[in-house]
Design an enzyme around this catalytic site. Structure first.
Site, mmCIF file in Angstrom:
data_model
loop_
_atom_site.group_PDB
_atom_site.id
_atom_site.type_symbol
_atom_site.label_atom_id
_atom_site.label_comp_id
_atom_site.label_asym_id
_atom_site.label_seq_id
_atom_site.Cartn_x
_atom_site.Cartn_y
_atom_site.Cartn_z
ATOM 1 N N LYS A 75 0.808 -1.219 0.000
ATOM 2 C CA LYS A 75 0.000 0.000 0.000
ATOM 3 C C LYS A 75 0.845 1.275 0.000
ATOM 4 O O LYS A 75 0.465 2.269 -0.617
ATOM 5 C CB LYS A 75 -0.975 -0.006 1.186
ATOM 6 C CG LYS A 75 -2.077 -1.056 1.041
ATOM 7 C CD LYS A 75 -3.125 -0.931 2.131
ATOM 8 C CE LYS A 75 -4.248 -1.940 1.925
ATOM 9 N NZ LYS A 75 -5.342 -1.777 2.902
ATOM 10 N N ASP A 111 -10.393 2.186 1.331
ATOM 11 C CA ASP A 111 -10.585 1.585 2.660
ATOM 12 C C ASP A 111 -11.355 2.546 3.560
ATOM 13 O O ASP A 111 -12.154 2.130 4.404
ATOM 14 C CB ASP A 111 -9.239 1.266 3.302
ATOM 15 C CG ASP A 111 -8.576 0.041 2.693
ATOM 16 O OD1 ASP A 111 -9.287 -0.789 2.104
ATOM 17 O OD2 ASP A 111 -7.340 -0.076 2.804
#
Length: 284
Positions: A75, A111
């Site tokens: 990420k 997210d």
């Protein structure tokens, strides 16, 4: 007759190390089938270093991928690789979506919206205060989601106090002593576990929630097991619960809409398919 360029299937995927456990291919495949879209969403294992990640991203762009979801440990690599970074990715310092276009590579973070939408399913006005357990990358996304929901009193408790203070300083939060977390739940509206404690193969999360506001939402971002001991305890006491599967489904929506261009519905049929897959894997 050969397909024209316009008729070639849409390609997208998820990259990580490991990645075989990901449920994202099932989610996107179901949505593509529902929408009648000719497209494929492929799990791609990428070694953990940045050079390998960048090399694979170049290859995917060259073969025409529309984009990828990004999971652990890439990420932060995704943020570094991107040409354009959204505020939603810049603030937590991590991206879980890369979109490829002629304008470059765009990094985003769904997210945050994924967790926020999962909470909204339980209560569109979840209150003003929360206790977040953990201070890693997942906690940063959860904190931003809570802020987007209007929560103003957010407290952090982490096993390592230094990391808790770093996160608190970045987002102007209160720090609670990890050993006193059971005492820190008075008058909060939302309790969120972002640690690996309680996950399959990990030590249990030891917390007494008997003092929690009866209407408070309890969330756990893991989905193996789907219902952690924390969620089982909360449910037995009548609390609304949010599991990791809810967050996973909602965070997948922006990517599918951007890459495949179809409608992405989070519903019980989708959840049932994912639960069935989790049960199948548990028997292996």
């Amino acid at each position: 007759m050969a397909k024209t360029l316009e008729q070639t299937p849409i390609l997208a995927g998820v990259v990580g190390h490991p990645v075989s456990h990901s449920l994202s291919p099932i989610i996107h495949t179901i949505w593509a089938q529902r929408a009648g879209i000719d497209g494929y969403y492929i799990p791609i294992a990428v070694p953990p270093d940045y050079d390998d990640f960048a090399r694979v991203m170049e290859s995917l762009r060259n073969v025409g991928f529309a984009g990828v979801n990004v999971t652990i440990p890439h990420k932060e690599h995704a943020l570094r690789y991107a040409d354009i970074v959204s505020d939603a990715a810049r603030q937590p310092g991590a991206a879980n979506m890369l979109t490829f276009s002629e304008d470059g590579c765009l990094a985003e973070n769904s997210d945050i919206t994924g967790f926020a939408e999962a909470v909204r399913e339980k209560n569109s006005a979840p209150g003003t205060s929360a206790l977040v357990l953990g201070a890693g990358g997942a906690a940063r996304g959860v904190v931003l989601a809570l802020k987007s929901l209007g929560l103003t009193d957010i407290r952090i408790a982490n096993r390592t106090m230094e990391r808790a203070k770093d996160l608190a300083g970045a987002f102007d939060l209160a720090v609670m002593d990890w050993k006193k977390k059971s005492e820190a739940i008075d008058n909060i509206d939302l309790l969120v576990n972002t640690t690996s404690l309680g996950m399959s193969g990990q030590p249990p999360l030891e917390i007494d929630i008997s003092g929690l506001n009866p209407a408070a939402i309890v969330a756990d971002i893991v989905y193996t097991p789907l219902k952690t001991a924390l969620l089982e305890d909360a449910e037995s006491k009548g609390h609304p619960i949010v599991d990791g599967l809810a967050m996973l489904m909602h965070q997948a929506v922006p990517g599918f809409q951007k890459w495949f261009g179809g409608h992405a519905q989070v519903d019980e049929a989708l959840r049932a398919a994912l639960v069935s897959e989790l049960e199948r894997r548990a028997k292996i």
